[in-house]
Design a protein around this motif. Structure first.
Motif, PDB file in Angstrom:
ATOM      1  N   GLY A 170       0.807  -1.214   0.000  1.00 11.41           N
ATOM      2  CA  GLY A 170       0.000   0.000   0.000  1.00 11.41           C
ATOM      3  C   GLY A 170       0.835   1.256   0.000  1.00 11.41           C
ATOM      4  N   ALA A 171       2.117   1.138   0.248  1.00 11.70           N
ATOM      5  CA  ALA A 171       2.927   2.349   0.381  1.00 11.70           C
ATOM      6  C   ALA A 171       3.216   2.976  -0.975  1.00 11.70           C
ATOM      7  N   GLY A 172       3.416   2.167  -2.005  1.00 12.15           N
ATOM      8  CA  GLY A 172       3.680   2.788  -3.300  1.00 12.15           C
ATOM      9  C   GLY A 172       4.376   1.842  -4.247  1.00 12.15           C
ATOM     10  N   ALA A 241       8.493   4.560  -6.794  1.00 14.12           N
ATOM     11  CA  ALA A 241       8.499   4.739  -8.248  1.00 14.12           C
ATOM     12  C   ALA A 241       7.161   5.262  -8.745  1.00 14.12           C
ATOM     13  N   GLU A 242       6.460   6.008  -7.876  1.00 10.55           N
ATOM     14  CA  GLU A 242       5.172   6.556  -8.317  1.00 10.55           C
ATOM     15  C   GLU A 242       5.452   7.632  -9.351  1.00 10.55           C
ATOM     16  N   ASN A 243       4.697   7.574 -10.415  1.00  8.72           N
ATOM     17  CA  ASN A 243       4.941   8.511 -11.506  1.00  8.72           C
ATOM     18  C   ASN A 243       4.184   9.813 -11.260  1.00  8.72           C
ATOM     19  N   ARG A 248       5.228  17.716  -4.202  1.00 11.70           N
ATOM     20  CA  ARG A 248       5.271  17.098  -2.872  1.00 11.70           C
ATOM     21  C   ARG A 248       5.838  15.682  -2.887  1.00 11.70           C
ATOM     22  N   HIS A 249       6.210  15.192  -4.074  1.00 13.70           N
ATOM     23  CA  HIS A 249       6.686  13.808  -4.180  1.00 13.70           C
ATOM     24  C   HIS A 249       8.061  13.727  -4.825  1.00 13.70           C
ATOM     25  N   LEU A 250       8.913  12.889  -4.246  1.00 17.56           N
ATOM     26  CA  LEU A 250      10.200  12.557  -4.831  1.00 17.56           C
ATOM     27  C   LEU A 250      10.252  11.050  -5.036  1.00 17.56           C
ATOM     28  N   ALA A 251      11.120  10.602  -5.939  1.00 14.33           N
ATOM     29  CA  ALA A 251      11.296   9.160  -6.111  1.00 14.33           C
ATOM     30  C   ALA A 251      12.237   8.609  -5.038  1.00 14.33           C
ATOM     31  N   GLU A 252      13.099   9.479  -4.508  1.00 14.91           N
ATOM     32  CA  GLU A 252      14.000   9.100  -3.418  1.00 14.91           C
ATOM     33  C   GLU A 252      13.880  10.168  -2.347  1.00 14.91           C
ATOM     34  N   PHE A 253      13.437   9.779  -1.167  1.00  6.65           N
ATOM     35  CA  PHE A 253      13.325  10.751  -0.077  1.00  6.65           C
ATOM     36  C   PHE A 253      13.761  10.082   1.219  1.00  6.65           C
ATOM     37  N   TRP A 254      13.824  10.867   2.282  1.00 12.43           N
ATOM     38  CA  TRP A 254      14.284  10.330   3.568  1.00 12.43           C
ATOM     39  C   TRP A 254      13.113  10.256   4.521  1.00 12.43           C
ATOM     40  N   MET A 255      13.017   9.138   5.196  1.00 10.71           N
ATOM     41  CA  MET A 255      11.884   8.959   6.095  1.00 10.71           C
ATOM     42  C   MET A 255      12.368   8.558   7.472  1.00 10.71           C
ATOM     43  N   ILE A 256      11.665   9.078   8.471  1.00 11.98           N
ATOM     44  CA  ILE A 256      11.936   8.745   9.867  1.00 11.98           C
ATOM     45  C   ILE A 256      10.734   7.946  10.345  1.00 11.98           C
ATOM     46  N   PHE A 440       4.768   5.636  13.169  1.00 12.69           N
ATOM     47  CA  PHE A 440       4.430   6.521  12.053  1.00 12.69           C
ATOM     48  C   PHE A 440       5.660   6.814  11.213  1.00 12.69           C
ATOM     49  N   GLY A 441       5.417   7.427  10.059  1.00 10.39           N
ATOM     50  CA  GLY A 441       6.516   7.836   9.189  1.00 10.39           C
ATOM     51  C   GLY A 441       6.423   9.325   8.896  1.00 10.39           C
ATOM     52  N   LEU A 442       7.537  10.026   9.113  1.00  8.53           N
ATOM     53  CA  LEU A 442       7.627  11.447   8.743  1.00  8.53           C
ATOM     54  C   LEU A 442       8.523  11.559   7.526  1.00  8.53           C
ATOM     55  N   GLY A 443       8.048  12.234   6.492  1.00  8.46           N
ATOM     56  CA  GLY A 443       8.886  12.498   5.332  1.00  8.46           C
ATOM     57  C   GLY A 443       9.765  13.712   5.622  1.00  8.46           C
ATOM     58  N   LEU A 444      11.088  13.499   5.629  1.00  5.62           N
ATOM     59  CA  LEU A 444      12.016  14.583   5.982  1.00  5.62           C
ATOM     60  C   LEU A 444      11.823  15.811   5.094  1.00  5.62           C
ATOM     61  N   ASN A 456       8.659  23.811  -3.720  1.00  3.52           N
ATOM     62  CA  ASN A 456       8.832  22.569  -4.467  1.00  3.52           C
ATOM     63  C   ASN A 456       9.788  21.630  -3.737  1.00  3.52           C
ATOM     64  N   ILE A 457       9.345  20.406  -3.526  1.00  2.60           N
ATOM     65  CA  ILE A 457      10.135  19.427  -2.777  1.00  2.60           C
ATOM     66  C   ILE A 457      11.473  19.138  -3.474  1.00  2.60           C
ATOM     67  N   ARG A 458      11.553  19.444  -4.773  1.00  2.00           N
ATOM     68  CA  ARG A 458      12.806  19.218  -5.504  1.00  2.00           C
ATOM     69  C   ARG A 458      13.893  20.201  -5.064  1.00  2.00           C
TER      70      ARG A 458
HETATM   71  P1  ATP Z   1       0.949  10.925  -0.152  1.00  2.00           P
HETATM   72  O1  ATP Z   1      -0.492  10.588   0.099  1.00  2.00           O
HETATM   73  O2  ATP Z   1       1.281  12.355   0.126  1.00  2.00           O
HETATM   74  O3  ATP Z   1       1.456  10.437  -1.458  1.00  2.00           O
HETATM   75  P2  ATP Z   1       1.545   8.557   1.328  1.00  2.00           P
HETATM   76  O4  ATP Z   1       0.279   8.423   2.076  1.00  2.00           O
HETATM   77  O5  ATP Z   1       1.795   7.721   0.143  1.00  2.00           O
HETATM   78  O6  ATP Z   1       1.783  10.101   0.944  1.00  2.00           O
HETATM   79  P3  ATP Z   1       3.008   7.293   3.478  1.00  2.00           P
HETATM   80  O7  ATP Z   1       3.109   5.980   2.836  1.00  2.00           O
HETATM   81  O8  ATP Z   1       2.027   7.487   4.559  1.00  2.00           O
HETATM   82  O9  ATP Z   1       2.771   8.408   2.337  1.00  2.00           O
HETATM   83  O10 ATP Z   1       4.481   7.765   3.921  1.00  2.00           O
HETATM   84  C1  ATP Z   1       4.760   8.450   5.134  1.00  2.00           C
HETATM   85  C2  ATP Z   1       5.259   9.857   4.870  1.00  2.00           C
HETATM   86  O11 ATP Z   1       6.333   9.869   3.930  1.00  2.00           O
HETATM   87  C3  ATP Z   1       4.239  10.787   4.262  1.00  2.00           C
HETATM   88  O12 ATP Z   1       3.377  11.303   5.245  1.00  2.00           O
HETATM   89  C4  ATP Z   1       5.098  11.841   3.632  1.00  2.00           C
HETATM   90  O13 ATP Z   1       5.563  12.769   4.599  1.00  2.00           O
HETATM   91  C5  ATP Z   1       6.297  11.066   3.157  1.00  2.00           C
HETATM   92  N1  ATP Z   1       6.220  10.714   1.733  1.00  2.00           N
HETATM   93  C6  ATP Z   1       5.484   9.746   1.160  1.00  2.00           C
HETATM   94  N2  ATP Z   1       5.689   9.654  -0.154  1.00  2.00           N
HETATM   95  C7  ATP Z   1       6.609  10.599  -0.451  1.00  2.00           C
HETATM   96  C8  ATP Z   1       7.276  10.995  -1.649  1.00  2.00           C
HETATM   97  N3  ATP Z   1       7.035  10.391  -2.803  1.00  2.00           N
HETATM   98  N4  ATP Z   1       8.187  11.997  -1.583  1.00  2.00           N
HETATM   99  C9  ATP Z   1       8.445  12.604  -0.404  1.00  2.00           C
HETATM  100  N5  ATP Z   1       7.869  12.269   0.766  1.00  2.00           N
HETATM  101  C10 ATP Z   1       6.952  11.287   0.756  1.00  2.00           C
END
Ligand code: ATP
Ligand code: MN
Length: 472
Positions: A170-172, A241-243, A248-256, A440-444, A456-458
Motif C-alpha cells: 500500500g505504500a507505493g 516509483a510513483e509517476n 510534494r513527491h520525490l522518487a527518493e526521499f528520507w523517512m523517519i 508513524f513515518g515522517l517524510g524529511l 517545491n520538494i525538488r
Molecule cells: P501521499 O499521500 O502524500 O502520497 P503517502 O500516504 O503515500 O503520501 P506514506 O506511505 O504514509 O505516504 O508515507 C509516510 C510519509 O512519507 C508521508 O506522510 C510523507 O511525509 C512522506 N512521503 C510519502 N511519499 C513521499 C514521496 N514520494 N516523496 C516525499 N515524501 C513522501
C-alpha cells in the motif's frame, strides 16, 4: 590546524586578533586604494567583509583573480566595524591568496535572481547560493534534532534494509533491483516443478534468488525490533516509483519511522505532535539567521505559521468528521468527497489551511483505504490510522496502531489478497509475545517544506530524483 569559520568570527572574533580565513568570493568592489571582498565559507548566511589594501603584497596581480565564485585564503587582522555597520568585525588582509579562479565568462552564478528551474540544472553549484546554503544548514539541524529527540527518550536507532524482498503493502510503487541481463531474461516454463506463466521471469536465477526492490518503508522490519528492544526509530532513504510529477513527491526521499511497543493510537498522536514541535523549536533556536532569510525572501508568513503551530495543540478530527466538514462546507473540489473515498491533497489542504488554520490529525480511516497491518476498530469499518496534515504542505506524517491479533491480521491479509507465507516473519510477531504497538513515518523533505516555506520538494533535497531526472 583547522581554520576558524566565518560564523564563529562574526559572533565572537575579537578586534585586534590575527586570523586566517578561507572561502568563496561572493562579490568584490574595488576602490583606487583598496578592495572589499564579501567572503562566504558556508558556515552561515552572512559574509565576512575583507578589506584588502593596495599595499598588500601582490595586490595588483592577485585582486583581479578574486572574482565571484573564486576561492581565496586570507591572513589578516580583525577590526571592529564602524557603528551602524551590518557586522561587528571585518578582516583587514595582510596576505591574499587565490586558491582557485572562477572565470567570470563561464561561472553560472554571476547575478542574483536565477529561476528554481535553472538552479536545479546546476545542482552542483546551487549550494553556493543563499537559499541552498540555508536549506543545507536547516536540513542538517533538523536531522540533528530528530536524533536528539529520540535518543533523549531512549529510542534505539535501527537500520532497516534498503534492498528488500517484502512489499510494505500500500505504500507505493517499487523500484526493482536486479543483476539479470535485461536483454536475455531467463524464462523457463517451470521452476522446481511449479509451472510459470508464459513469459514469466525466473527470479531464482537473480542475485537474491527472488524478486527484489528498493524499500518503500522500513516499518515492517522496524516492528520486529520494537517488539524486542523497545521503542525504535529508523532514519534512512526511501524509494517510490510513483509517476507523480507533483511538488510534494520525490522518487527518493528520507523517512523517519518510529515504532513503539505498548503505544496505542492516542500515544502515537501525542508523540507525533511533540516530535514536530520539537523540530520546529530547535530550528527556530539554532538557525535563526537562515529562518529570517526564508521568512524575508521565500515566504513572508513562515515564522508566523511556525509560531502558530507551536502555540496550539494539534486538532484531532476523525475521518468521518473530516468528510462531514468537507461535504457541508460549500467549497467546490475537483474530486468529490463522500464517506469511503481517499482524501486528496486539495481536501487535506482545505481542512488544515482554511477550516482549522493549524495542524490537524485525521484518524480512524475506512479500512478499505488502508494497508493490512493497521489495527481494526470494533466498528468493523475503520482502522486506527492517523495522518498529520499541516498548512502549506498537507500530509506530513502517516501512521497507525498496528494489528496485534493474529487471526484479525490473517483475515485482513486475505481481504487484501496477500499471501501470509510471503510475510511469515511479520506474522510471527503476532504468534510470539504479541503486544499493542504503533508507529508513524515522517517524510524529511515535507518537514523541510513546512519549515522553509519552499514551494517545491525538488528544492529541499540536494539532488532530487523524480520521473525523467537523476542527473548528478
Ligand atoms: P501521499 O499521500 O502524500 O502520497 P503517502 O500516504 O503515500 O503520501 P506514506 O506511505 O504514509 O505516504 O508515507 C509516510 C510519509 O512519507 C508521508 O506522510 C510523507 O511525509 C512522506 N512521503 C510519502 N511519499 C513521499 C514521496 N514520494 N516523496 C516525499 N515524501 C513522501
Ligand atoms: Mn500516508
Amino acid at each position: 590546524m583547522p581554520l576558524p569559520r566565518i560564523a564563529q568570527l562574526l559572533l565572537e572574533g575579537q578586534p585586534g586578533t590575527e586570523s586566517t580565513v578561507a572561502g568563496w568570493v561572493r562579490t568584490r568592489r574595488d576602490n583606487p586604494a583598496f578592495s572589499f571582498i564579501e567572503l562566504n565559507d558556508g558556515s552561515c548566511m552572512s559574509n565576512l567583509q575583507i578589506v584588502v589594501d593596495a599595499s598588500v603584497p601582490g595586490y595588483a596581480e592577485t585582486i583581479k583573480l578574486a572574482t565571484t565564485g573564486a576561492s581565496v585564503r586570507i591572513e589578516g587582522e580583525l577590526r571592529a566595524c564602524p557603528a551602524g555597520a551590518k557586522q561587528r568585525v571585518e578582516l583587514h588582509a595582510k596576505t591574499l591568496q587565490v586558491l582557485g579562479v572562477a572565470d567570470p565568462k563561464t561561472y553560472p552564478l554571476q547575478k542574483k535572481g536565477h529561476s528554481w528551474e535553472f538552479l536545479r540544472g546546476i545542482a552542483h553549484l546551487r549550494p553556493r547560493t543563499n537559499t541552498f546554503g540555508a536549506m543545507a544548514r536547516v536540513r542538517n539541524t533538523v536531522c540533528y534534532s530528530i536524533h536528539r529527540f529520540f535518543q533523549e527518550r531512549g529510542f534505539v536507532y535501527v537500520h532497516t534494509p534498503i534492498i528488500t524482498t517484502s512489499d510494505c503493502e500500500g505504500a507505493g510503487e517499487m523500484f526493482q533491483v536486479t543483476t539479470l541481463d535485461l536483454d536475455k531474461l531467463p524464462r523457463p516454463s517451470s521452476v522446481s516443478g511449479t509451472a510459470l506463466a508464459a513469459g514469466a521471469v525466473d527470479y531464482t536465477q537473480d542475485f537474491f534468488g527472488k524478486k527484489a526492490s528498493l524499500t518503500v518503508s522500513g516499518q515492517l522490519e522496524g516492528e520486529t525490533y520494537a517488539t524486542a528492544v523497545g521503542p525504535i526509530y529508523t532514519f534512512g532513504p526511501t524509494f517510490r516509483a510513483e509517476n507523480s510529477n507533483t511538488t510534494r513527491h520525490l522518487a527518493e526521499f528520507w523517512m523517519i519511522e518510529p515504532e513503539m511497543p505498548f503505544y496505542e493510537l492516542e500515544d502515537n498522536m501525542q508523540l507525533a505532535e511533540d516530535f514536530i514541535k520539537t523540530i520546529i523549536r530547535d530550528v527556530l533556536a539554532d538557525r535563526a539567521e537562515d529562518m529570517a532569510f526564508f521568512n524575508d525572501r521565500i515566504e513572508k508568513t513562515i515564522l508566523a505559521t511556525l509560531n502558530n503551530i507551536l502555540a496550539h495543540d494539534f486538532k484531532r478530527v476523525s475521518y468521518t468528521e473530516a468528510v462531514e466538514i468537507l461535504t457541508t462546507c460549500g467549497q467546490k473540489f475537483e474530486y468529490p468527497v463522500e464517506w469511503g473515498v481517499n482524501l486528496q491533497a486539495e481536501h487535506e489542504r482545505y481542512l488544515t489551511e482554511k477550516h482549522f488554520g493549524q495542524p490537524i490529525i485525521v484518524y480512524n480511516y475506512p479500512r478499505t483505504l488502508k494497508p493490512f497491518y493497521m489495527k481494526c476498530n470494533d466498528d468493523g469499518k475503520t482502522v486506527r490510522a492517523m495522518d498529520v496534515l499541516v498548512p502549506g504542505v498537507g500530509e506530513i506524517i502517516g501512521g497507525s496502531q498496528r494489528e496485534d491479533d493474529l487471526e484479525t491480521l490473517l483475515g485482513r491479509m486475505k481481504e487484501c489478497h496477500l499471501n501470509p507465507d510471503d510475510y511469515w516473519w511479520y506474522v510471527d510477531l503476532r504468534r510470539y509475545g504479541s503486544v499493542p504497538h504503533a508507529g508513524f513515518g515522517l517524510g524529511l523533505e515535507r518537514m523541510i517544506l513546512l519549515l522553509t516555506g519552499m514551494q517545491n520538494i525538488r528544492d529541499v533535497i540536494p539532488y532530487p530524483r523524480f520521473p525523467g531526472s537523476a542527473e548528478f
